[in-house]
Write an enzyme that holds these catalytic residues in place. Sequence first.
Site, PDB file in Angstrom:
ATOM      1  N   GLY A   1     -10.962   2.457   0.961  1.00 43.68           N
ATOM      2  CA  GLY A   1     -10.553   2.875   2.297  1.00 43.68           C
ATOM      3  C   GLY A   1     -11.724   3.497   3.040  1.00 43.68           C
ATOM      4  N   GLY A   2     -11.808   4.827   3.018  1.00 47.31           N
ATOM      5  CA  GLY A   2     -12.809   5.569   3.793  1.00 47.31           C
ATOM      6  C   GLY A   2     -14.235   5.032   3.681  1.00 47.31           C
TER       7      GLY A   2
ATOM      8  N   HIS B   1       0.856  -1.196   0.000  1.00 46.88           N
ATOM      9  CA  HIS B   1       0.000   0.000   0.000  1.00 46.88           C
ATOM     10  C   HIS B   1       0.890   1.243   0.000  1.00 46.88           C
ATOM     11  CE1 HIS B   1      -2.894   3.017   1.262  1.00 46.88           C
ATOM     12  NE2 HIS B   1      -3.828   2.194   0.834  1.00 46.88           N
TER      13      HIS B   1
ATOM     14  N   GLU C   1      -3.730   2.056  -7.453  1.00 46.22           N
ATOM     15  CA  GLU C   1      -4.231   3.151  -6.613  1.00 46.22           C
ATOM     16  C   GLU C   1      -3.350   4.382  -6.816  1.00 46.22           C
ATOM     17  OE1 GLU C   1      -6.544   1.595  -3.003  1.00 46.22           O
ATOM     18  OE2 GLU C   1      -4.447   1.653  -2.444  1.00 46.22           O
TER      19      GLU C   1
HETATM   20  C1  PEP Z   1      -6.955   2.918   0.294  1.00 45.63           C
HETATM   21  O1  PEP Z   1      -6.602   3.168   1.428  1.00 45.63           O
HETATM   22  O2  PEP Z   1      -6.465   1.951  -0.287  1.00 45.63           O
HETATM   23  C2  PEP Z   1      -7.932   3.798  -0.352  1.00 45.63           C
HETATM   24  C3  PEP Z   1      -8.217   3.603  -1.607  1.00 45.63           C
HETATM   25  O3  PEP Z   1      -8.510   4.768   0.444  1.00 45.63           O
HETATM   26  P1  PEP Z   1      -9.740   5.743   0.030  1.00 45.63           P
HETATM   27  O4  PEP Z   1     -10.804   4.850  -0.561  1.00 45.63           O
HETATM   28  O5  PEP Z   1     -10.167   6.359   1.310  1.00 45.63           O
HETATM   29  O6  PEP Z   1      -9.205   6.695  -0.958  1.00 45.63           O
END
Ligand code: PEP
Length: 247
Positions: free
Chosen positions: A232-233, A99, A169
């Site tokens: 994530g969130g 990550h 990501e």
């Molecule tokens: C993550 O932590 O992998 C992520 C994609 O977070 P968010 O969805 O909050 O952007």
Amino acid sequence: MSKKIFAANWKLQKNPLQAKEFCEIFRAQVVPQTYFWDHKEIFIFPQNFSLDSVIHAMKDTPVFTGPQNIHTEKSGAFTGENSAVFAKEMGAKTILLGHSERRQYFGETHEALNKKVKLCQELDLLPVFCIGETLAEREKGETEKVCFEQITQALNGIDKSKRIVVAYEPVWAIGTGKVATVEQVKEIHEKLYHKMADLNFSNFQLLYGGSVKPDNAKQLLEVPHVDGFLIGGASLEVDSFMKICSQ
Ligand code: PEP
């Protein structure tokens, strides 16, 4: 057509009780739905102290769960580290690796990630391996180069016939509310798909992650070669996670 993957990354959130409560509600809503499991796979990556809660609450369901990181070695004098072997013994089926927060704050290197992916394969734990460029790298036109390097370095010498999930990501979209456009996701996922195929990976899925929410999930999921999301969130509340998983 492979099942769509919805993976929750809870980061340093949800204590064991909160994790248990989430899982019990989620379980009650989706476990009886055969259609759901015929079309979707759910992954949950809790904080380590809450891993046992999730494993117990999701027992006898198809949910994959596991830690957000492991150490490169199985055991030894590595104070503060976490063993993939122990995670497996607890009931973990998957490990989140690479990550961007681990790369950025904890100095995760390609070399360490390569060892971790190999260790997952040795233990039959499914790696969910994250890649992605920073904003500065995107602005320099280096998105493809950065992602390809992360793949070629960290996945060098691994068994390409074993299943692996790669989560693209873009760092600038994580937790910022700035979601990559459909065009941006389409362009990079197309390239990633062909790169993985050219490297002879025969069993892989590609996720998108970065500010995925109930209101943008549908259009992103329709992008070719997007096999699901790392969230994530929006994975912290059962309601919003369920809405995303219901796309
Ligand atoms: C993550 O932590 O992998 C992520 C994609 O977070 P968010 O969805 O909050 O952007």
